[in-house]
Design a protein around this motif. Structure first.
Motif, PDB file in Angstrom:
ATOM      1  N   THR A 109     -39.895 -29.675 -18.745  1.00  0.00           N
ATOM      2  CA  THR A 109     -39.312 -30.367 -19.860  1.00  0.00           C
ATOM      3  C   THR A 109     -37.838 -30.197 -20.139  1.00  0.00           C
ATOM      4  N   GLN A 110     -37.302 -29.353 -19.004  1.00  0.00           N
ATOM      5  CA  GLN A 110     -35.751 -28.917 -19.337  1.00  0.00           C
ATOM      6  C   GLN A 110     -35.218 -29.549 -18.026  1.00  0.00           C
ATOM      7  N   PRO A 111     -33.947 -29.955 -18.321  1.00  0.00           N
ATOM      8  CA  PRO A 111     -33.183 -30.854 -16.907  1.00  0.00           C
ATOM      9  C   PRO A 111     -33.458 -29.988 -15.884  1.00  0.00           C
ATOM     10  N   GLU A 112     -33.401 -30.769 -14.789  1.00  0.00           N
ATOM     11  CA  GLU A 112     -33.515 -30.392 -13.405  1.00  0.00           C
ATOM     12  C   GLU A 112     -32.218 -30.867 -12.509  1.00  0.00           C
ATOM     13  N   ILE A 113     -31.711 -29.946 -11.636  1.00  0.00           N
ATOM     14  CA  ILE A 113     -30.540 -30.249 -10.951  1.00  0.00           C
ATOM     15  C   ILE A 113     -30.945 -29.900  -9.328  1.00  0.00           C
ATOM     16  N   ALA A 114     -31.001 -30.844  -8.489  1.00  0.00           N
ATOM     17  CA  ALA A 114     -31.620 -30.741  -7.147  1.00  0.00           C
ATOM     18  C   ALA A 114     -30.450 -30.616  -6.249  1.00  0.00           C
ATOM     19  N   PHE A 121     -32.472 -24.707 -17.995  1.00  0.00           N
ATOM     20  CA  PHE A 121     -32.530 -25.756 -16.873  1.00  0.00           C
ATOM     21  C   PHE A 121     -32.792 -25.220 -15.856  1.00  0.00           C
ATOM     22  N   TYR A 122     -33.180 -26.129 -14.753  1.00  0.00           N
ATOM     23  CA  TYR A 122     -33.599 -25.584 -13.262  1.00  0.00           C
ATOM     24  C   TYR A 122     -32.715 -26.041 -12.206  1.00  0.00           C
ATOM     25  N   PHE A 123     -32.471 -25.300 -11.251  1.00  0.00           N
ATOM     26  CA  PHE A 123     -31.997 -25.578  -9.950  1.00  0.00           C
ATOM     27  C   PHE A 123     -33.192 -25.801  -9.099  1.00  0.00           C
ATOM     28  N   GLY A 157     -22.925 -28.434 -16.713  1.00  0.00           N
ATOM     29  CA  GLY A 157     -23.073 -28.183 -17.943  1.00  0.00           C
ATOM     30  C   GLY A 157     -23.109 -29.437 -18.785  1.00  0.00           C
ATOM     31  N   GLU A 158     -22.147 -30.406 -18.590  1.00  0.00           N
ATOM     32  CA  GLU A 158     -22.031 -31.839 -18.981  1.00  0.00           C
ATOM     33  C   GLU A 158     -23.230 -32.567 -18.905  1.00  0.00           C
ATOM     34  N   LEU A 159     -23.611 -32.335 -17.597  1.00  0.00           N
ATOM     35  CA  LEU A 159     -25.166 -32.954 -17.564  1.00  0.00           C
ATOM     36  C   LEU A 159     -26.140 -32.723 -18.055  1.00  0.00           C
ATOM     37  N   THR A 160     -26.371 -31.308 -18.342  1.00  0.00           N
ATOM     38  CA  THR A 160     -27.326 -30.755 -19.147  1.00  0.00           C
ATOM     39  C   THR A 160     -27.209 -30.657 -20.385  1.00  0.00           C
ATOM     40  N   GLY A 161     -26.094 -30.669 -21.186  1.00  0.00           N
ATOM     41  CA  GLY A 161     -25.823 -30.340 -22.193  1.00  0.00           C
ATOM     42  C   GLY A 161     -25.841 -28.969 -22.488  1.00  0.00           C
ATOM     43  N   VAL A 162     -25.811 -28.343 -21.638  1.00  0.00           N
ATOM     44  CA  VAL A 162     -25.922 -26.684 -21.770  1.00  0.00           C
ATOM     45  C   VAL A 162     -24.378 -26.109 -21.465  1.00  0.00           C
ATOM     46  N   SER A 163     -23.655 -25.923 -22.483  1.00  0.00           N
ATOM     47  CA  SER A 163     -22.172 -25.242 -22.229  1.00  0.00           C
ATOM     48  C   SER A 163     -22.030 -24.072 -22.595  1.00  0.00           C
ATOM     49  N   GLU A 164     -23.040 -23.089 -22.199  1.00  0.00           N
ATOM     50  CA  GLU A 164     -22.957 -21.603 -23.035  1.00  0.00           C
ATOM     51  C   GLU A 164     -21.789 -20.788 -22.321  1.00  0.00           C
ATOM     52  N   SER A 165     -21.143 -20.112 -23.061  1.00  0.00           N
ATOM     53  CA  SER A 165     -19.866 -19.476 -22.347  1.00  0.00           C
ATOM     54  C   SER A 165     -19.756 -18.084 -23.115  1.00  0.00           C
TER      55      SER A 165
END
Length: 198
Positions: free
Chosen positions: A22-27, A71-73, A190-198
């Motif tokens: 249910t979370q974004p995937e980056i292949a 998210f997932y790699f 981060g832009e693609l997933t909306g995750v910008s944790e720093s």
């Protein structure tokens, strides 16, 4: 983006059912000796989470790495390994195709190309294939540290021209040794997933 945690969560073989995430995937796709495991380890700041091998074509599974619990790699099998049997090569291709068809959470496919060489026929085929599946591949030109600085722009142009890329299509140059390009790739993820944790 800061990578806080990462773990290998799921390994899928040829007959495995893919997880329904249910979370974004980056292949990540690329030839079997292009440095895919080194890239993943470099991005995650881990030495050996993704197993590197001196034997190209060792990765015959699709590996899901859960990153920052957000998210997932997804590490796809390496292609173009000439000494693998035809049946094995076909099964890897079917796995990748099935994944591209079935993933509901896939945000981008990074296609890795060795910056030292013009794209191979297999690279061009994979680029076109990803496009045909409705995704726009983002190129990561690996092994940047193997070039002299004066050669970099020439080789980036050779990769772009070899794949027939448009000027607006993204390409990142990366070195697993110096980590050059790491922050830019992570910021893009981060832009693609909306995750910008720093």
């Amino acid at each position: 983006m800061v990578i806080k945690n990462a773990e290998l969560e799921t390994v899928c073989g040829v007959t495995s059912k893919f997880p329904v995430n249910t979370q974004p995937e980056i292949a990540f796709a690329g030839k079997s000796n292009v440095g895919k495991s080194s890239l993943i380890n470099g991005l995650l700041n881990r030495k050996a989470l993704a197993r590197t091998s001196s034997q190209p074509g060792k990765t015959q599974t699709i590996n899901y790495y859960h990153v920052n619990n957000s998210f997932y790699f997804v590490d796809l099998p390496g292609y173009g390994y000439t000494t693998a049997s035809v049946n094995v090569r076909q099964s890897w291709g079917r796995m990748i195709e099935r994944y591209l068809k079935m993933s509901d959470q896939l945000k981008v496919v990074f296609l890795l190309i060795d910056i030292r060489h013009d794209p191979s026929a297999n690279d061009k085929q994979m680029f076109e294939w990803i496009l045909s599946r409705g995704y726009e591949p983002v190129i990561i030109a690996t092994k940047l540290d193997k070039l002299k600085r004066s050669q970099v722009q020439k080789q980036i142009k050779a990769v772009r021209d070899g794949l027939g890329m448009r000027e607006d299509e993204k390409l990142f140059a990366f070195s697993a040794v110096t980590k050059q390009g790491r922050e830019e790739i992570l910021d893009y993820i981060g832009e693609l997933t909306g995750v910008s944790e720093s």
